[in-house]
Design an enzyme around this catalytic site. Sequence first.
Site, PDB file in Angstrom:
ATOM      1  N   ASP A  36       0.845  -1.195   0.000  1.00  0.00           N
ATOM      2  CA  ASP A  36       0.000   0.000   0.000  1.00  0.00           C
ATOM      3  C   ASP A  36       0.877   1.240   0.000  1.00  0.00           C
ATOM      4  O   ASP A  36       2.059   1.168   0.356  1.00  0.00           O
ATOM      5  CB  ASP A  36      -0.904  -0.010   1.247  1.00  0.00           C
ATOM      6  CG  ASP A  36      -2.182   0.796   1.074  1.00  0.00           C
ATOM      7  OD1 ASP A  36      -2.085   2.017   0.825  1.00  0.00           O
ATOM      8  OD2 ASP A  36      -3.277   0.221   1.193  1.00  0.00           O
ATOM      9  N   SER A 145     -15.887  -3.761 -10.091  1.00  0.00           N
ATOM     10  CA  SER A 145     -16.974  -2.988  -9.486  1.00  0.00           C
ATOM     11  C   SER A 145     -18.207  -3.199 -10.329  1.00  0.00           C
ATOM     12  O   SER A 145     -18.110  -3.474 -11.541  1.00  0.00           O
ATOM     13  CB  SER A 145     -16.617  -1.498  -9.458  1.00  0.00           C
ATOM     14  OG  SER A 145     -17.757  -0.707  -9.151  1.00  0.00           O
ATOM     15  N   TYR A 158     -13.445   5.540 -14.164  1.00  0.00           N
ATOM     16  CA  TYR A 158     -13.524   4.453 -13.187  1.00  0.00           C
ATOM     17  C   TYR A 158     -14.134   3.210 -13.818  1.00  0.00           C
ATOM     18  O   TYR A 158     -13.607   2.089 -13.680  1.00  0.00           O
ATOM     19  CB  TYR A 158     -14.353   4.916 -11.989  1.00  0.00           C
ATOM     20  CG  TYR A 158     -14.456   3.911 -10.876  1.00  0.00           C
ATOM     21  CD1 TYR A 158     -13.342   3.576 -10.100  1.00  0.00           C
ATOM     22  CD2 TYR A 158     -15.669   3.304 -10.575  1.00  0.00           C
ATOM     23  CE1 TYR A 158     -13.436   2.652  -9.071  1.00  0.00           C
ATOM     24  CE2 TYR A 158     -15.773   2.389  -9.541  1.00  0.00           C
ATOM     25  CZ  TYR A 158     -14.654   2.064  -8.797  1.00  0.00           C
ATOM     26  OH  TYR A 158     -14.746   1.147  -7.772  1.00  0.00           O
TER      27      TYR A 158
END
Length: 252
Positions: A36, A145, A158
């Site tokens: 991360d 998603s 996105y």
Amino acid sequence: MDIAGKVFIVTGGASGLGEGTARMLAAQGGKVVIADMQVEKGEAIAKDIGGVFVKCDVSQEADGQAVVAKAVSMGKLMGLVNCAGIAPAEKTVGKNGAHNLGVFSKTITVNLVGSFNMIRLAADAMCKNEPEATGERGVMISTASVAAYDGQIGQAAYSASKGGIVGMTLPIARDLARNGIRNMTIAPGIFGTPMMFGMPQEVQDSLAASVPFPSRLGTPQDYAKLAQHIFENDMLNGEVIRLDGAIRLAPR
């Protein structure tokens, strides 16, 4: 695949879906590498679960190589979960003119290129594993998603990035079949993550109410439970699973 004793990489593991998955893997006896950009949070979570933290921009080859090298040094790398991502919102043509091309490019670079970068590097290492009794040498899980299918106004970048993850799920699974490596994708709906919690409470409540059943925000634990099942069920391969409470997003 038995999670206990194996090594797993979780990108974006310092918060949200990644943190929930990292905690699940550690609870099941896995060794976790959190990759991360959030150093302080990542180090704290890694310490809490007995894992390790490596600062990583998933779109950078050298960063990805460093993460995989660390994972391999800890034992048998058998899993990768791609949760790192960004979600800017901008219309194709807005009040200030055309969509910023840099924003579009960065979204594709982080979400799509970054996911593929980590998959290809982790897969290369996994190919060298001694196979499990099932014949498996590793499992990849990426995060798309529902926006890949039901992209809303302002989500061109996105949705394109997540649609790319959906599109490469099957060909990667086919590429890696001969190596005994499975590749899966989870497409979450409306989940309670740091990005969501940055919105006003009334917006969060409205979004939760729009989910047919259960009418609530998804949780990192919901995601982690599905990730665990994917790791443990060796027939799951080359597929995208919507985890969304039956929601279909409206235009806005």
